[in-house]
Structure formats: structure tokens, C-alpha cells
Design a protein around this motif. Structure first.
Motif, PDB file in Angstrom:
ATOM      1  N   TYR A 136       0.856  -1.190   0.000  1.00  0.00           N
ATOM      2  CA  TYR A 136       0.000   0.000   0.000  1.00  0.00           C
ATOM      3  C   TYR A 136       0.889   1.235   0.000  1.00  0.00           C
ATOM      4  O   TYR A 136       1.510   1.576   1.007  1.00  0.00           O
ATOM      5  CB  TYR A 136      -0.929  -0.018   1.213  1.00  0.00           C
ATOM      6  N   LEU A 137       0.929   1.919  -1.135  1.00  0.00           N
ATOM      7  CA  LEU A 137       1.928   2.962  -1.319  1.00  0.00           C
ATOM      8  C   LEU A 137       1.757   4.134  -0.370  1.00  0.00           C
ATOM      9  O   LEU A 137       2.726   4.735   0.076  1.00  0.00           O
ATOM     10  CB  LEU A 137       1.881   3.466  -2.769  1.00  0.00           C
ATOM     11  N   SER A 138       0.525   4.491  -0.054  1.00  0.00           N
ATOM     12  CA  SER A 138       0.318   5.694   0.751  1.00  0.00           C
ATOM     13  C   SER A 138       0.859   5.551   2.167  1.00  0.00           C
ATOM     14  O   SER A 138       0.995   6.536   2.872  1.00  0.00           O
ATOM     15  CB  SER A 138      -1.175   6.036   0.826  1.00  0.00           C
ATOM     16  N   LEU A 139       1.131   4.319   2.596  1.00  0.00           N
ATOM     17  CA  LEU A 139       1.636   4.138   3.959  1.00  0.00           C
ATOM     18  C   LEU A 139       3.085   3.683   3.974  1.00  0.00           C
ATOM     19  O   LEU A 139       3.624   3.323   5.012  1.00  0.00           O
ATOM     20  CB  LEU A 139       0.778   3.101   4.702  1.00  0.00           C
ATOM     21  N   HIS A 140       3.738   3.742   2.818  1.00  0.00           N
ATOM     22  CA  HIS A 140       5.106   3.256   2.716  1.00  0.00           C
ATOM     23  C   HIS A 140       6.046   4.054   3.606  1.00  0.00           C
ATOM     24  O   HIS A 140       6.078   5.263   3.542  1.00  0.00           O
ATOM     25  CB  HIS A 140       5.571   3.376   1.262  1.00  0.00           C
ATOM     26  N   ILE A 164       5.925   4.430   6.747  1.00  0.00           N
ATOM     27  CA  ILE A 164       5.307   4.993   7.948  1.00  0.00           C
ATOM     28  C   ILE A 164       5.548   4.044   9.123  1.00  0.00           C
ATOM     29  O   ILE A 164       5.558   2.820   8.955  1.00  0.00           O
ATOM     30  CB  ILE A 164       3.788   5.163   7.712  1.00  0.00           C
ATOM     31  N   TRP A 196      -6.950   0.368   5.713  1.00  0.00           N
ATOM     32  CA  TRP A 196      -5.849   1.067   5.057  1.00  0.00           C
ATOM     33  C   TRP A 196      -6.227   2.512   4.765  1.00  0.00           C
ATOM     34  O   TRP A 196      -5.354   3.364   4.678  1.00  0.00           O
ATOM     35  CB  TRP A 196      -5.455   0.329   3.767  1.00  0.00           C
ATOM     36  N   GLY A 222      -5.877   4.398   8.308  1.00  0.00           N
ATOM     37  CA  GLY A 222      -4.516   4.614   8.784  1.00  0.00           C
ATOM     38  C   GLY A 222      -4.324   4.071  10.177  1.00  0.00           C
ATOM     39  O   GLY A 222      -5.285   3.721  10.865  1.00  0.00           O
ATOM     40  N   PRO A 223      -3.060   3.972  10.632  1.00  0.00           N
ATOM     41  CA  PRO A 223      -2.795   3.429  11.968  1.00  0.00           C
ATOM     42  C   PRO A 223      -3.270   4.386  13.034  1.00  0.00           C
ATOM     43  O   PRO A 223      -3.418   5.588  12.806  1.00  0.00           O
ATOM     44  CB  PRO A 223      -1.266   3.297  11.997  1.00  0.00           C
ATOM     45  N   LEU A 276       3.149  11.032  -1.808  1.00  0.00           N
ATOM     46  CA  LEU A 276       1.891  10.405  -1.400  1.00  0.00           C
ATOM     47  C   LEU A 276       1.872  10.118   0.097  1.00  0.00           C
ATOM     48  O   LEU A 276       0.871  10.330   0.779  1.00  0.00           O
ATOM     49  CB  LEU A 276       1.730   9.111  -2.184  1.00  0.00           C
ATOM     50  N   VAL A 277       2.997   9.619   0.616  1.00  0.00           N
ATOM     51  CA  VAL A 277       3.025   9.205   2.031  1.00  0.00           C
ATOM     52  C   VAL A 277       2.913  10.426   2.938  1.00  0.00           C
ATOM     53  O   VAL A 277       2.145  10.447   3.896  1.00  0.00           O
ATOM     54  CB  VAL A 277       4.318   8.420   2.317  1.00  0.00           C
ATOM     55  N   ARG A 278       3.699  11.492   2.612  1.00  0.00           N
ATOM     56  CA  ARG A 278       3.610  12.714   3.418  1.00  0.00           C
ATOM     57  C   ARG A 278       2.213  13.308   3.308  1.00  0.00           C
ATOM     58  O   ARG A 278       1.644  13.792   4.288  1.00  0.00           O
ATOM     59  CB  ARG A 278       4.628  13.749   2.914  1.00  0.00           C
ATOM     60  N   ARG A 303      -0.618  11.783   2.778  1.00  0.00           N
ATOM     61  CA  ARG A 303      -1.590  11.052   3.578  1.00  0.00           C
ATOM     62  C   ARG A 303      -1.465  11.438   5.049  1.00  0.00           C
ATOM     63  O   ARG A 303      -2.470  11.687   5.708  1.00  0.00           O
ATOM     64  CB  ARG A 303      -1.381   9.537   3.397  1.00  0.00           C
ATOM     65  N   ILE A 332      -4.455  13.188   7.201  1.00  0.00           N
ATOM     66  CA  ILE A 332      -5.051  12.622   8.408  1.00  0.00           C
ATOM     67  C   ILE A 332      -4.850  13.561   9.586  1.00  0.00           C
ATOM     68  O   ILE A 332      -5.701  13.683  10.470  1.00  0.00           O
ATOM     69  CB  ILE A 332      -4.448  11.235   8.706  1.00  0.00           C
ATOM     70  N   TYR A 345      -2.470  13.365  -2.446  1.00  0.00           N
ATOM     71  CA  TYR A 345      -3.219  12.292  -1.780  1.00  0.00           C
ATOM     72  C   TYR A 345      -4.715  12.415  -2.059  1.00  0.00           C
ATOM     73  O   TYR A 345      -5.397  11.428  -2.329  1.00  0.00           O
ATOM     74  CB  TYR A 345      -2.959  12.322  -0.277  1.00  0.00           C
ATOM     75  N   PRO A 354      -8.472   3.053  -3.269  1.00  0.00           N
ATOM     76  CA  PRO A 354      -8.347   1.598  -3.240  1.00  0.00           C
ATOM     77  C   PRO A 354      -9.488   0.959  -2.466  1.00  0.00           C
ATOM     78  O   PRO A 354      -9.427   0.814  -1.261  1.00  0.00           O
ATOM     79  CB  PRO A 354      -7.009   1.378  -2.533  1.00  0.00           C
TER      80      PRO A 354
END
Lengths: 462, 504, 277
Positions: free
Chosen positions: A70-74, A76, A277, A280-281, B386-388, B390, B394, B457, B466
Motif C-alpha cells: 500500500y503505497l500511501s503508507l510506505h 510509515i 488502510w 490509517g494506523p 503520497l506518504v507525506r 496522507r 489525516i 493524496y 483503493p
């Protein structure tokens, strides 16, 4: 081949006598008697899928760096528990399917228990000699609620973590021992590292073991006492008429097992549930809106939302608002449910054993009270998602909450009274009809109309 | 040339001819030329729909595919029913089989399937469900699913039409008023679906982006065309049916009147038919050619904005002062259609902009000539992390807008809107200006890089969210899940146990 | 009859196909929808087949059982009573021992509860204190200190004390209000320099982060149970089930322009509990 198996068993265990009686045992097959079976088979599906899921879950809050698909959480930092559920959902074949089936089965499990409990209540099946089974059933309901809550809190995601925080706050609101209990069970100040592991152990061992024990007692008592039945031709308080266990009822029941499994599989395959997912955590300073628990905790959520903002100060101590809505209300609710058979017996002075079921309109007052309590629970559950309703209909959530408070106080009374009246009307109408089991003699009256009277000494056709 | 379909059609014709030849002449209900013509017409329509030239076109074009579906659902299915299949079967089969068929038609399964409320809802559910779920895309990817999808369409359409086409044994005979209502209610549904497809802002089916050589704009135009086809032509077809049913009702009533008594009021004749116009009104707001942008902007401002914002942009009780507003704010409100406001007291929702882009530029030029606000829009492109993004989303946005950017209530009747319609520029503008009750985040709080990451994001959530688990249930979370568990889960199971168990 | 059995056979056949589909979908990494379709067909067709068989192919019969299992006959009852009494007499004879036995059971029951204490730490200062200390620098979620020019009017930021980013009890909302909107009480007059004001993000009702900020009306909304806090008036609750205002963090702007806390919160943050006075 079956014959050889049966003989082998009898050689060792002497089962022939039991089997002879058991296989021809009568099972009344009214459709409403199968609601409990739906719940039972949901539990079977939960066990089967749960055992599989248990092999993949890592009940540890040890932080690790995510490197799955899952790319968006890579990259993290997240707890091992959350990462394991992510891996199961997105990087494991059949993982998401089985996890969703498990979660949907839990929702349907509690829905089936609720409807089953209503059936028992409204037909008076909890009366003597079945008070014990009513109590065991309530214990099963509480265990199921506990299993559901601990279960969906396991992935340590943003939504369920928020719910755990609320549970913690409700626990510390208990006077005298609240904080100590919370520190003991959660393992310290929130968020504590041991919590997820303890939830896992509770969810996977303690609660299912207790459910299995209680279920065995529940079903054993039904077996021993024989099932109740509705009134009808040939049915008395001293007999029970139904399909034989083997092959009729057993086959239908097995078919129902597969039907239940198929329905929850359909839900798990096509309807997304709890997409962790996307949440998020869990991070104690983040939150997503709207925030709702699973539907069966919705009544508690609604109670917390509608609860008045009482923070009582008693001699340098505080009894905060969540105590009343989150502890006192459910305690009172379940207390009423637990004592109901005895309460009803005291009020009706009817301590006789009953094997024939009531039609709900036979006891209008019980039906009215049940309808009122059910309405109360339903309004609370609806109030638990008032912000979703506010968003959909574009109205103010504060207004909606005030409205629900009024509805909560008025609706149950109104519905209870209306149901009572309606049931009584039905009963009176039914009783007013002349019962003509035998022949009816029709004669002409002086005014020209017709009147029918049952023939007094008619021999009943056998 | 799809030989399988050709073969099946030929087989169907052979079977039909064989059955017709066996039809019992002694029966009261006769098979006439119209029935056979209807069957023939159905075969022809099926050929048209499933063979070249339409079939290969349909693979590449949503419009052609929509035409295919409409032929199946609005033409082939009714023609099939008009050829009186049940009557044919009951008259051609031998007695034992016919009796069994008759028992089945009186049985609970067929009666449940043909219950008009169910058939109406099922038809709508299949139409909406097929277009707005993964089924459509799956059908385009897997031929087997495609066949299933066509079969499902045909099946639901046949059930739908048999509720009002009363030829042969009818489970739930509906009188004419009910049939008129049945068709009447179907018209807006079909129109809404077509309209919904016409109004989409993003392509729903990645397959068509591929067949349009990667051009999402072309695929979107194709999608709009398909939606328009369904809306207009579908609506017309249903309207024709509606007229026919009404006409039949009229004829029935007239015959009834003639039968009863000549003195019955002639008003009971043809029934009143109100014309239904499906018109789209366009309100072009053009400017006079040759006027400068500033003049045009001033004119537009005077007409549309000055009543609330004042002639001197000083604001009023119902509108803020515009003399220190930034470019992004003006652009944001105009491009999202929030201004001109419909009602000053209500929250302004994202809607189609009233003004054309040239007019928006003119208005911006005019307002900024009187305002001493500044431009703070960060440059947003598709290179955000993307990660930042997201994590920032949040941390700062999900509390109001939801983890899936689906929007939520923020109390007192205000909602944080769903972000599905906003462009990346509009998201960035909103972050910087804080429209409505939203707080604003300037470049010291969220840097340009932060904003770029967040919009990346949000873009993923908009275009490629997804939903691996299946239908996202409107991203409403546990509320929708609980509803589905009760209605679809326990509801279906209760239907099943009612069938298994007794009712005594 | 034969058609019913025929349909049962078809159902079982379809079920086999479904199982094969599921296996194939799994092997081909086809995703949960296609795997689930196979499994659903396998289970559903199997169930349908069995139900069809049970309902239509097997002769439907009703059997009658007589309820004579309970209560037991008088002889049985008196026999049971006698058996019970046999032992009960022995116990009655030594009533003192029975009491002592009960006491021993009770003592053991209390004693085994003691190890429960190991489940968690002693409730200590955790609920009364956060990680904010006098002079602690205010930093954002990325650890970067917040200076007095960092927040625009109408903006909001989640902040932590330096070195404790992410600490659950120290999470704080930093807001900036236009001059004149804030109405501080006399003892809080110097807690909010230059329009900056900080409140605990932990809701005083049930502990959720109060993440929603309506900036044009200066109100905070908690998403869990919709408590509304009025920022301009020391974040006191104006709607919803919360009963206490959000604790305020006293702020100061240091000489270097960075925001610092004057001290920890002056009251316990978060939901109420018994020992909170």
C-alpha cells in the motif's frame, strides 16, 4: 457404511438406546424457531474464519516501518498489529475475503441474536421452565457484544482506536474503582502497549471458550426440555409435534448452515467493510469523522451522545457524564432483561410451566412493554449515527440530537401504548369469534338474518 | 461476426418454429401473426445488438455499448414478451409438462420474482448497480462476466416488462392506473441514471480510457454521450410506452363505457395525457464582443454580485467585504459555483459554475482591481509525496472531511463537503483561504510543499481510491455496514428460513 | 419428484463448479470479489441442494414426542433427596467446620485476586500531569518549533511539547484569533499573547481528539459525541454531553519569537474520573 459406524460406536459407548430416541426426536419447524440457528451458524463461520485469521495476526504494538504494497503508507511507523492486518488484507490471497466474511458474519451474528431474543420474548418462551435458558441466552448476548468489540479493536486502526479511547474513558468514570480497573485491564494510562495483546487473548480464547460452554448449555437445555411450539391442532402442553431430527430437520439445518455461510460470503466478497488502510494506523491526536462503532455498540454510542452533560461533584470527587450513559444505562437495561421472567411471574402470579407459546397479541401488556424497550434501543442506535444523518439531510446535528432526546423519552411510551392497544384489539377480536371446531348449525332468525351455533355434542372427526 | 450468438439465435428460431407447429389449435388463446412478428422482430433486434456492426463498436465505445444495452432492455425484452412465450409454451408442451409449468407459475418462486414492486426495484437496481459498481469494468475485462451481465440485463428487463405486458398467465395483474404509475415512475429513474452519467466529472471505466488511446477527456466525452443517449432516447422510449399504456387504458375505458351505457360521460375516453418535455435549458451569459475584461467584469459584478457585496465591494449584512480578498478566494468561489450564492443563509455547495471561464477571469480582474489582497496560490502539480500527503491529510483534514475525503457534518447545519468534485487547484485554494467555516492554513502553517503533497493524496482518493474490499457503501462507515448487515444479511436469511420452515 | 432431485443434482454440480472457481481464482490472484463469488456459489448451491432435497425429495412427516421428562416422578425425587440428605446430614453435624470451610474458600478467593494487581501499573501521576513543563517549546507534529508568525488568524494546528511529539495526553490545539475576540478571565489574561490560544485536544467528555474547528464562529466540535466548545470563552462547552471546558495551556512568546508554555495545564486534562476534584 453409516450402519457400521453406528455399530462401532455402540460397541464402545452403548449409544444405540440414545440414538434410537434422539434420531426420531421431534423438532417443531416454525420458521421463527430457526433464528437461533442462524446465530449459531454465524458463530460457526466466525470460528472457521477466525481460526484462519489468527494465524496471520500479530498482536504486538511494537512499532515497525511498513514496506508492503500500500503505497500511501510506505515508510510509515505503525504497530505490528496494524501492519499484520494490512498485509493480510492487501498482500495475502483470500486474506481480505476471509477478513471481511469474518466481520460481516459478526454483524449478522448479533442481528440474529437480537431478533431471536425478540422472538423468545414476544412469544413468552422464557417462562417456566426456561428461565435458566433465557439467562444463558443473555450471557451469550453479552459475550457476543464483547467478542465484537474486542475483535474490531484488534487492527489498531484510527477508527477502532478512537473507540477504545472512549471505552477507557467510560471505565475511568466508574466511581471509586474506575481508574484502577482501567489501569489494570488496559495495562496503564491510555494508550498502553499491552492493550492490543490482551484484547487478542480475550477475543481469541476467553470469550470463544465461554461462548462454547454457554452454547453447549443453551442447546443442551433445549434438547432436554424439548422445544416449545405454537398452539395448533393436536398440540398440547404435554406433547411436541415436529419434524424428526433425522433426516428431515438435520438436513434442513445443514442446508441452513450453508445458506448462512453463503450469505455472509456474498457480503464479504462484494461489500467493503472496515477498510483500515484508508483510516490509517491509530494515532491518539488524529481522528476521522464520522466516527461510529459497529452497529451493535451503536446504542451505547447514542446514549453517550444524547446523555445530559452531568459532571457531578460530590465532596471533592467527580462522577462524570459518561458514567450515567455508558455504565448505568446498560447495567439497568441488562438488569431488566435478566430479571424479566421473574418480574413477569410476580406480576401475573403465573408460576405454571408453559410449553405452548403465546401469540404476541395474547399478552398485550408484555408485547407493549417489549415494544417500548425495543423502541428505546432502536432510537438510541439511530442517535448513534446522528452526524451521518445530519450530513445526508443537511440539517444541524445539534438540533437533531435535541430532537432525538425528545423522541427517546416520548416514542417508547407512545409505541408501547399503541402496541398494547393494537395487540389487545387483535386478541379481543380473535376471542370474540365463535370457535367452531365441530359442526355449526345455521338457523334463520325472526328478523330474517342467519345465525350459526356450534353443535354441542358433535363428535370430533379423528 | 459472433458465431456463437448467431448459432444461438438460429437455435432459438428453430425452437420457436417447432413449438409453434405443436401449438394446440383447440386452445381459446390463439397465436396470431402479431405474436410471430414480435418474435421475429426480437430475433432481428438481438442480431443487431449482439453482432457487427454494433458489437465490435461496443467494445471500444461506451456510447455504442449503451446503445446495445438499450436495444436489449427497451426493445428486445418487450418484444419477447409480446410474442407471448408463456402462452406458446403452455399450448405446445404435452399435458404433464404443461401442468408442471403451470404449477411453477403459480408457485412462490415465480410469484415472488414477478411481484411488481420487486421487478421495478430489481430492474432499477440492476441498471444502477451495473453502471456504478465494479461489475461494468469486470464485464469489459472478462467475457464470461460480460455474458452474465447481458443475461442479467435481459432477465431483469423481462421481469420488469412482464409486470405490465399482460399476455398469457399473469401472476400479479395490474389495472391500468397501476400500470401507468409503474411506467411513469420508471421514467425519472432512467432519466436520473442517464443524467448522472452525463454529469460525471471523471471516467468511471478505465477500459474506455484505454480504448480511447489513453485520453481521459475522450473517454469522458464518450461517457457523457452514453449518458445522454440513455437519458434522452431511453426517456423517449419509456415515454412512448407510457403513451401506449395510457392509450390502451383509454381504449379499455371507452370500450367499458360503450358496453355499460351510452349515457356514460365521454370524458372517460382517452384519459388526459400531459406532455412531458425533456428540455435542457442553457443560459448563456455572454458578453458583448469587443468589451475589455475589466468592463465585462464590472458589468457582471453589477448584475450578479453587487446586490449582496455592495457597489463599492464593501460588503453588507449578508456578504463579506471584498476589498482585501485574495485572487485565489475569488477564483475558488467562482470556479466551484459557490458564488453567486443561492441563499446567503445556507452553506454554499460545490455546483456547476454559473460563469464561463472567460467571465470568471473578467470578474477576477475586476475584483482584484479594487482589492488590495494578494495571490498566495501554491503551484500544484502531480509530483507531491503520497506518504507525506496522507499523513498531513489525516493530521489536518480528516477530522472534518473524513479519512476518505467523503465529507461530514461539522455541526449547526454546516458540512465539510466531499472532495470528489474539487480540482487540485481548488483544494489548494481552499486550504489557503479557508472558505466558510473552514480554518485557513497559510504558507507558515502548511508550506507549499505540504499543500502539494496533500492535493496529491486527495487526487488519489478521488480517482483511484483503493476499494479492494468491494462496494464502498458511500464511505459512510459502520452506519451503512449495519444497515447492509440487517437488510441484505439478516433480511435475506429471514426470507430463506420462511421458505424452509412452516408457518403453522 | 424426479425434477426436484434433478434440481438438487444440478445444485450440487454448480457447487462443485463454484469450488473449482474459488480454487482457480485463488491460484490466479483474482482478488476478493472473484474468489468470493466462487466461494459463495459453492456454499450457496450446496445449501440450496440440501434444502431442496430435504424439502421436496424426502417424505415430509411429523412425529410426536410426549413431554414426560420433567419434573421427575415422586419416587425419583424422594430418592434424590435421600441421596443428597445422606451427605448433608454429615455436614450439618459439624456446622462449625462448614463455616470454617467457607471461610477458607473465601480467603483463597480473595488471595488469588491479588496477582491481578500485576496487570497494570499503579494509578499515579499520569492522569494529573502531561509532558508540558514551564518553558517547554511548542512544536508541530513534524517537530518544528512554532514561532509567533507561523499561524494565520483563523488557523489551527496540533502541537506538542518539544521532545514529546505524539504524546497522547500532551496533544494541544493551537489557535489564533483576531484581536478583541478573546474574552479571557482575569487570571488568564496573559495566557494568550498576540491572539494565540492553546487548549488541550483531549475532549473532556470521553477523550477523543477535538479535531473539528469552525473558524468563522470560533467553535471546536468533537466528532465522537458532538460536544461544542466556545474558543472565545475559554473553550467552555455550549452544546453536547461535555460538561467541563477544555483545559487551557498558558502560552508565552519568548524573546526569540518562538512560542513556549508557561507551565503545565493547571487542571487534569481529558475526561473526568472519581479522584478528580
Amino acid at each position: 457404511m453409516i450402519r457400521r459406524l453406528a455399530l462401532a460406536l455402540d460397541d464402545r459407548l452403548g449409544t444405540a438406546h440414545f440414538m434410537r430416541k434422539a434420531l426420531r426426536k421431534a423438532f417443531p419447524d416454525h420458521w421463527s424457531f430457526m433464528l437461533g440457528e442462524i446465530a449459531l451458524y454465524c458463530f460457526v463461520v466466525l470460528l472457521a474464519t477466525g481460526i484462519y485469521l489468527g494465524f496471520f495476526f500479530d498482536a504486538s504494538t511494537q512499532p515497525l516501518t511498513y514496506d508492503g504494497s500500500y503505497l500511501s503508507l510506505h515508510g510509515i511507523q505503525m504497530s505490528a498489529a496494524y501492519a499484520s492486518v494490512l498485509r493480510l488484507s492487501l498482500d495475502t490471497r483470500a486474506g481480505l475475503l476471509l477478513r471481511q466474511i469474518h466481520h460481516w458474519a459478526a454483524l449478522v451474528f448479533l442481528a440474529a441474536i437480537t431478533v431471536h431474543m425478540c422472538r423468545i420474548f414476544f412469544t413468552g418462551a422464557f417462562r417456566r421452565p426456561r428461565e435458566l435458558n433465557w439467562i444463558i441466552g443473555l450471557v451469550l448476548l453479552i459475550l457476543a457484544l464483547g467478542a465484537g468489540f474486542t475483535g474490531y479493536s484488534l487492527p489498531d486502526d484510527l477508527l477502532s482506536g478512537t473507540g477504545l479511547r472512549i471505552a477507557y474513558s467510560v471505565l475511568i468514570s466508574v466511581p471509586f474503582v474506575g481508574v484502577d480497573l482501567a489501569f489494570l485491564f488496559f495495562g496503564g494510562d491510555f494508550p498502553a502497549a499491552q492493550t492490543i495483546g490482551r484484547l487478542f487473548f480475550t477475543h481469541v480464547l476467553i470469550v470463544p471458550a465461554l461462548i462454547v460452554v454457554a452454547l453447549t448449555l443453551h442447546l443442551g437445555i433445549i434438547w432436554r426440555q424439548k422445544h416449545t411450539q405454537f398452539r395448533g391442532p393436536g398440540r398440547t402442553e404435554n406433547n411436541v409435534i415436529g419434524s424428526p431430527l433425522w433426516p428431515n430437520y438435520a438436513m434442513k439445518s445443514v442446508g441452513l448452515l450453508f445458506a448462512v455461510a453463503a450469505i455472509v460470503t456474498a457480503l464479504g466478497a462484494f461489500f467493503q467493510i472496515n477498510p483500515i488502510w484508508l483510516y490509517g494506523p491509530y494515532n491518539p491526536s488524529n481522528v476521522s469523522s464520522p466516527a461510529q462503532p459497529d452497529w451493535y455498540i451503536g446504542w451505547l454510542e447514542g446514549a453517550l451522545r444524547l446523555g445530559p452533560s452531568w459532571d457531578w461533584q460530590i465532596f471533592n470527587h467527580t462522577v462524570p457524564a459518561p458514567f450515567f450513559a455508558g455504565v448505568m444505562l446498560p447495567l439497568a437495561f441488562f438488569f431488566l432483561l435478566f430479571v424479566w421472567p421473574f418480574l413477569e411471574r410476580a406480576m401475573t402470579h403465573d408460576g405454571e410451566p408453559h410449553q405452548l407459546l403465546d401469540h404476541p397479541s395474547d399478552t398485550p401488556w408484555r408485547t407493549g412493554v417489549g415494544a417500548a424497550v425495543l423502541t428505546f434501543a432502536i432510537v438510541l442506535t439511530l442517535a448513534g449515527s446522528d452526524d451521518v444523518q445530519a450530513k445526508i439531510f443537511g440539517i444541524s446535528v445539534e438540533t437533531l440530537a435535541s430532537l432525538y432526546r425528545i423522541v427517546l423519552l416520548i416514542f417508547p411510551v407512545v409505541v408501547g401504548l399503541l402496541t398494547f392497544e393494537f395487540a389487545r384489539e387483535l386478541r379481543d377480536r380473535r376471542n370474540a369469534l365463535p370457535k367452531a371446531d365441530g359442526r355449526v348449525v345455521i338457523s334463520r332468525t325472526d328478523s330474517g338474518g342467519f345465525v350459526g351455533q356450534p353443535e354441542e355434542n358433535t363428535q370430533r372427526p379423528s | 461476426m459472433n458465431y456463437t450468438v448467431l448459432l444461438l439465435l438460429l437455435l432459438a428460431m428453430v425452437l420457436y418454429v417447432w413449438l409453434v407447429s405443436r401449438y394446440d389449435e383447440r386452445r381459446i388463446h390463439r397465436l396470431n401473426g402479431w405474436h410471430m412478428a414480435a418474435f421475429g422482430a426480437m430475433i432481428a433486434v438481438l442480431y443487431l445488438a449482439l453482432e457487427p456492426p454494433l458489437e465490435p463498436l461496443a467494445d471500444g465505445s461506451f456510447l455504442a455499448h449503451m446503445a446495445q444495452h438499450m436495444l436489449l432492455v427497451y426493445v428486445a425484452a418487450p418484444l419477447f414478451l409480446l410474442s407471448a412465450p408463456m402462452m406458446l409454451l403452455l399450448g405446445s408442451l404435452d399435458l404433464a409438462k404443461a401442468r408442471r409449468l403451470g404449477r411453477f407459475l403459480r408457485g412462490p418462486l415465480w410469484r415472488s420474482l414477478t411481484f411488481p414492486v420487486f421487478t421495478w426495484l430489481f430492474f432499477m437496481a440492476v441498471m444502477w448497480g451495473a453502471h456504478f459498481s465494479a461489475l461494468y469494468e469486470l464485464a469489459l475485462t472478462y467475457p464470461a462476466v460480460h455474458i452474465l451481465e447481458h443475461a442479467l440485463f435481459l432477465f431483469s428487463a423481462i421481469l420488469f416488462w412482464q409486470a405490465i405486458i399482460h399476455i398469457g398467465p399473469v401472476s400479479w395483474p395490474m389495472n391500468f392506473p397501476l400500470r401507468v404509475v409503474y411506467v411513469f415512475l420508471a421514467m425519472p429513474q432512467g432519466a436520473f441514471l442517464g443524467l448522472a452519467l452525463y454529469q460525471t466529472r471523471m471516467t468511471l471505466y478505465p477500459h474506455y480510457v484505454v480504448t480511447h488511446r489513453g485520453s481521459a477527456a475522450a473517454a469522458l466525452a464518450d461517457q457523457h454521450a452514453g449518458g445522454a443517449l440513455m437519458w434522452i432516447v431511453g426517456g423517449l422510449l419509456l415515454f412512448v410506452v407510457f403513451m401506449v399504456v395510457v392509450a390502451m387504458w383509454g381504449r379499455y375505458e371507452r370500450r367499458l363505457g360503450e358496453q355499460l351505457d351510452a349515457q356514460l360521460d365521454a370524458r372517460l375516453g382517452r384519459g388526459s395525457v400531459l406532455g412531458m418535455a425533456l428540455a435542457v435549458a442553457l443560459f448563456p451569459l455572454g458578453a458583448r464582443a469587443g468589451a475589455t475584461a475589466l468592463d465585462q467584469g464590472q458589468r457582471l459584478y453589477q448584475i450578479h454580485c453587487s446586490s449582496c457585496h455592495g457597489a463599492t465591494l464593501a460588503g453588507s449584512a449578508s456578504a463579506p467585504d471584498l476589498r482585501d480578498v485574495s485572487t485565489d478566494a475569488v477564483e475558488f468561489y467562482l470556479t466551484t459555483g459557490r458564488m453567486p450564492a443561492i441563499a446567503p443563509s445556507e452553506q454554499n455547495q460545490h455546483r456547476t459554475p454559473v460563469f464561463a471561464p472567460a467571465q470568471i477571469d473578467a470578474l477576477v480582474a475586476f475584483v482584484m482591481s479594487r482589492s488590495h489582497g494578494s495571490t498566495v496560490l501554491p503551484f500544484v502539480d502531480n509530483t507531491g509525496n503520497l506518504v507525506r500527503g496522507r499523513a498531513l491529510f489525516i493530521a489536518n483534514c480528516s477530522a472534518c472531511h473524513g479519512a476518505m475525503a467523503q465529507g461530514g457534518s461539522v455541526g449547526y447545519g454546516w458540512t465539510a463537503p466531499s472532495l470528489d468534485r474539487a480540482t487540485v487547484t481548488q483544494v489548494a485554494q481552499a486550504i489557503r483561504i479557508g472558505p466558510g467555516v473552514m480554518p485557513r492554513f497559510d504558507e507558515h502553517t502548511l508550506s507549499d510543499r505540504d499543500v502539494n503533497d496533500i492535493v496529491r493524496y486527495v487526487n488519489v482518493l478521488q480517482t483511484n481510491i483503493p476499494n479492494a474490499g468491494g462496494l464502498p457503501l458511500l464511505a459512510l462507515g459502520a452506519t451503512a455496514e449495519g444497515l447492509v448487515a440487517w437488510v441484505l444479511g439478516l433480511g435475506t436469511l429471514i426470507v430463506i428460513i420462511r421458505l424452509i420452515g412452516t408457518n403453522a | 419428484m424426479t425434477t426436484r432431485l434433478g434440481s438438487t443434482a444440478v445444485a450440487f454440480g454448480v457447487s462443485i463448479l463454484g469450488s473449482a472457481w474459488f480454487a482457480a481464482a485463488y491460484a490466479l490472484h483474482a482478488g476478493p470479489q472473484l474468489e468470493g463469488l466462487g466461494l459463495l456459489v459453492a456454499l450457496g448451491a450446496l445449501g440450496l441442494g440440501i434444502i431442496l432435497w430435504a424439502t421436496f425429495a424426502i417424505p415430509q412427516e411429523q412425529v410426536v414426542d410426549i413431554r414426560d421428562d420433567y419434573p421427575s416422578s415422586r419416587d425419583e425425587r424422594s430418592g434424590a433427596e435421600a441421596a443428597l440428605q445422606h451427605g448433608a446430614d454429615e455436614l450439618d453435624r459439624h456446622g462449625f467446620l462448614v463455616t470454617f470451610l467457607m471461610a477458607a474458600f473465601g480467603a483463597l478467593g480473595v488471595a488469588v485476586l491479588f496477582p491481578l494487581r500485576s496487570l497494570g501499573p499503579r494509578f499515579g501521576e499520569g492522569l494529573y500531569r502531561t509532558k508540558w513543563t514551564p518553558g517547554a517549546r511548542v512544536v508541530g507534529e513534524n517537530g518544528v518549533p512554532v514561532s509567533s508568525s507561523d499561524l494565520a488568524v483563523g488557523s489551527v494546528l496540533t502541537v506538542f511539547p518539544d521532545g514529546h511529539v505524539g504524546d497522547a495526553s500532551s496533544q494541544t490545539l493551537l489557535l489564533r484569533l483576531p484581536p478583541g475576540v478573546l474574552q479571557p478571565s482575569p487570571q488568564r489574561r496573559d495566557w494568550s499573547p498576540q491572539g494565540y490560544v492553546a487548549f488541550s485536544k483531549v475532549c473532556t467528555h470521553a477523550g477523543c481528539p477535538v479535531g473539528l474547528y469552525r473558524s468563522s464562529t470560533y467553535q471546536l466540535l468533537c466528532p465522537c459525541h458532538q460536544s461544542v466548545f466556545d474558543v472565545a470563552h475559554a473553550a467552555r462547552p455550549i452544546s453536547g454531553p461535555a460538561a467541563r471546558a477544555l483545559p487551557q495551556l498558558p502560552l508565552q512568546i519568548a524573546d526569540d519569537g518562538y512560542l513556549r508554555a508557561q507551565s503545565d495545564y493547571t487542571e487534569p486534562i481529558g475526561p473526568g474520573f472519581w479522584q478528580r476534584s
